[in-house]
Enzyme design. Sequence first.
Site, PDB file in Angstrom:
ATOM      1  NE  ARG A  18      -2.364  -1.841   3.217  1.00  0.00           N
ATOM      2  CZ  ARG A  18      -3.032  -1.933   4.497  1.00  0.00           C
ATOM      3  NH1 ARG A  18      -4.057  -1.178   4.806  1.00  0.00           N
ATOM      4  NH2 ARG A  18      -2.341  -2.688   5.175  1.00  0.00           N
ATOM      5  CG  ASN A 177      -2.705  -9.341  16.981  1.00  0.00           C
ATOM      6  OD1 ASN A 177      -1.914  -9.317  17.900  1.00  0.00           O
ATOM      7  ND2 ASN A 177      -2.394  -9.837  15.750  1.00  0.00           N
TER       8      ASN A 177
HETATM    9  C1  UD1 Z   1      -1.140  -8.225  11.069  1.00  0.00           C
HETATM   10  C2  UD1 Z   1      -1.696  -9.429  11.871  1.00  0.00           C
HETATM   11  C3  UD1 Z   1      -3.095  -8.586  12.433  1.00  0.00           C
HETATM   12  C4  UD1 Z   1      -2.771  -7.357  13.192  1.00  0.00           C
HETATM   13  C5  UD1 Z   1      -2.004  -6.388  12.381  1.00  0.00           C
HETATM   14  C6  UD1 Z   1      -1.554  -5.344  13.210  1.00  0.00           C
HETATM   15  C7  UD1 Z   1      -1.119 -11.340  11.194  1.00  0.00           C
HETATM   16  C8  UD1 Z   1      -1.613 -12.589  10.172  1.00  0.00           C
HETATM   17  N1  UD1 Z   1      -1.746 -10.494  10.939  1.00  0.00           N
HETATM   18  O1  UD1 Z   1      -1.738  -8.124   9.898  1.00  0.00           O
HETATM   19  O2  UD1 Z   1      -3.721  -9.663  13.420  1.00  0.00           O
HETATM   20  O3  UD1 Z   1      -3.993  -6.890  13.404  1.00  0.00           O
HETATM   21  O4  UD1 Z   1      -0.663  -7.185  11.878  1.00  0.00           O
HETATM   22  O5  UD1 Z   1      -0.716  -4.444  12.368  1.00  0.00           O
HETATM   23  O6  UD1 Z   1       0.078 -11.670  11.613  1.00  0.00           O
HETATM   24  N2  UD1 Z   1       5.951 -10.047   7.319  1.00  0.00           N
HETATM   25  C9  UD1 Z   1       7.017 -10.936   7.172  1.00  0.00           C
HETATM   26  N3  UD1 Z   1       6.897 -12.014   6.235  1.00  0.00           N
HETATM   27  C10 UD1 Z   1       5.878 -12.281   5.753  1.00  0.00           C
HETATM   28  C11 UD1 Z   1       4.839 -11.390   5.855  1.00  0.00           C
HETATM   29  C12 UD1 Z   1       4.846 -10.386   6.800  1.00  0.00           C
HETATM   30  O7  UD1 Z   1       8.184 -10.863   7.857  1.00  0.00           O
HETATM   31  O8  UD1 Z   1       5.703 -13.278   4.972  1.00  0.00           O
HETATM   32  C13 UD1 Z   1       6.204  -8.708   8.239  1.00  0.00           C
HETATM   33  C14 UD1 Z   1       5.845  -7.516   7.523  1.00  0.00           C
HETATM   34  O9  UD1 Z   1       6.979  -7.012   7.085  1.00  0.00           O
HETATM   35  C15 UD1 Z   1       5.330  -6.733   8.578  1.00  0.00           C
HETATM   36  C16 UD1 Z   1       4.685  -7.624   9.587  1.00  0.00           C
HETATM   37  O10 UD1 Z   1       5.191  -8.802   9.289  1.00  0.00           O
HETATM   38  O11 UD1 Z   1       6.218  -5.928   9.365  1.00  0.00           O
HETATM   39  C17 UD1 Z   1       3.236  -7.515   9.368  1.00  0.00           C
HETATM   40  O12 UD1 Z   1       2.769  -8.146   8.326  1.00  0.00           O
HETATM   41  P1  UD1 Z   1       1.457  -7.254   7.567  1.00  0.00           P
HETATM   42  O13 UD1 Z   1       1.254  -8.103   6.255  1.00  0.00           O
HETATM   43  O14 UD1 Z   1       1.528  -5.897   7.614  1.00  0.00           O
HETATM   44  O15 UD1 Z   1       0.362  -7.930   8.445  1.00  0.00           O
HETATM   45  P2  UD1 Z   1      -1.103  -7.364   8.639  1.00  0.00           P
HETATM   46  O16 UD1 Z   1      -1.714  -7.742   7.328  1.00  0.00           O
HETATM   47  O17 UD1 Z   1      -1.042  -5.912   8.924  1.00  0.00           O
HETATM   48 CA    CA Z   2       0.633  -4.321   8.915  1.00  0.00          CA
END
Ligand code: UD1
Ligand code: CA
Length: 481
Positions: A18, A177
Amino acid sequence: MKERELAAIVLAAGLGTRMKSKRAKVLHELAGAPIIARSLRPMLAIGARPVVVVVGHQAAEVEAAARANADTPLAFALQPELRGTGDSARHGLAALPDDFAGDVLIGYGDMPMVTAETLAAFHQAHRESGAALSFISVHLSDPGAYGRVVRDETGRVRAIVEARDATDEERAIDEINTGFYCADMQFLRSAVNELKPDNAQREYYLTDIVMIARGRGLPVNAWIAGNPAEFAGVNSREELAHMEREIREQVNRRLMAAGVTLIDPATAYISDQAEIASDVIIGPNVQILGRCRIGEGVQIDGTAWLKDVEIGPRCHLKIGVRAEDCRIGEESEIGPFANLRAGTDLEGHNRIGNFVETKKARIGRGTKASHLSYLGDAVIGRDTNVGCGVITVNYDGYEKHETRIGDRCMVGCDTQLVAPVTVGSDVYVASGTTIVREVADGALVMSHHPQREKPGWVKTWRERHGDPTPVNGSATDAKPR
Ligand code: UD1
Ligand code: CA
């Protein structure tokens, strides 16, 4: 209670679609520091060791940005494929030492507003609750796309359900969360190995460790944080700009409460790493970036750009000062319109006036350069006066050379010092001198061209151009030229 070891994992492998950017989200800067740096700070501040950063998208750049902004060594884990937060956490856990047996705090790399106080309180609450797993939740009036905290009839946490996977009823829940978890190493290692990508995104969700704990009959504690603003994630440029302003306002409020005058807080851009003493007055349109330290009673009139600068007490920066990576000793007067480049070191009671540029210049106490000079790669003693238009000729096209000038010198206007060159102490340099050789202490040095004069030359010159303007009298009978 006995102190248990605490390690931390920051998940930062994602791109952040985004942001509409080619750069990983955590590399974007917020109030002068990359987002990843801000997300790490509270983890490091509460003493978590090691802190593991999980990288994936632009791994090398994220790693470099994290290292450059942390005083403590970090560990890194590579998530080769972005298969979700659970998979990311699994790689992070694998990077911890095999014999690590303490608690692990897991957070997301895109949460730059969280404070160390909050994380410390959360960790302590986790220890005291005896829960196998804790996470931080908050109540939001608009829970949007966040994961919802689903509780059973008795109020105990049952699961975290992602908005995309939620039923309408679950989506109506306003407790969400935040993405901070704490549990012991053993539980986490076994739980992440049980995760399955059975969801809308076909990803391994870290959030599913809640269900796994409950399935094993283990207590889970959702610790409700008081200030939801701390858990705002950065997801778009608009949110980034909003946070930038938020941080700036916080810094300004803190400084004003500590005795700093901001003539116009709306145009004061001050890094949260700056240390500013009381009775400092900061005028409009001032940027104080990086790790500046500003002493008591300093006055900055306005329109200044200062980065990593140390300014001693009672200095006065007049309008239009740019200074980077340098020291300005006490009671110095700088500007208007001065450019102090990296390596400038003013001992104190100095005056660097308008249109003076300094670079790698060590300048002794009381020495002045008041107008139109370039002082680069220079070492100048005390109480020397550098006249208007003095230039250190420091560059031969290949290398930079040093100029040394002693104490109590008078360096006349329009002098060039062709480096490498040394001028002793108590030297008097006549104006317009080009210094190419060493000058001994106490000498007068000059390189004037002999002055020649041709009497009556102007009259002849004008006549040759048909100009009737007389040379001495009034100009009234002259034709306009
Ligand atoms: C996540 C949470 C959600 C919470 C929200 C808060 C999960 C499944 N969901 O969703 O419950 O309310 O954060 O902000 O965890 N990342 C990795 N590897 C991956 C995917 C993501 O390192 O394969 C990292 C991203 O860089 C990021 C963080 O994990 O810093 C969160 O990932 P993001 O995709 O932003 O999760 P949300 O959809 O926001
Ligand atoms: Ca996020």
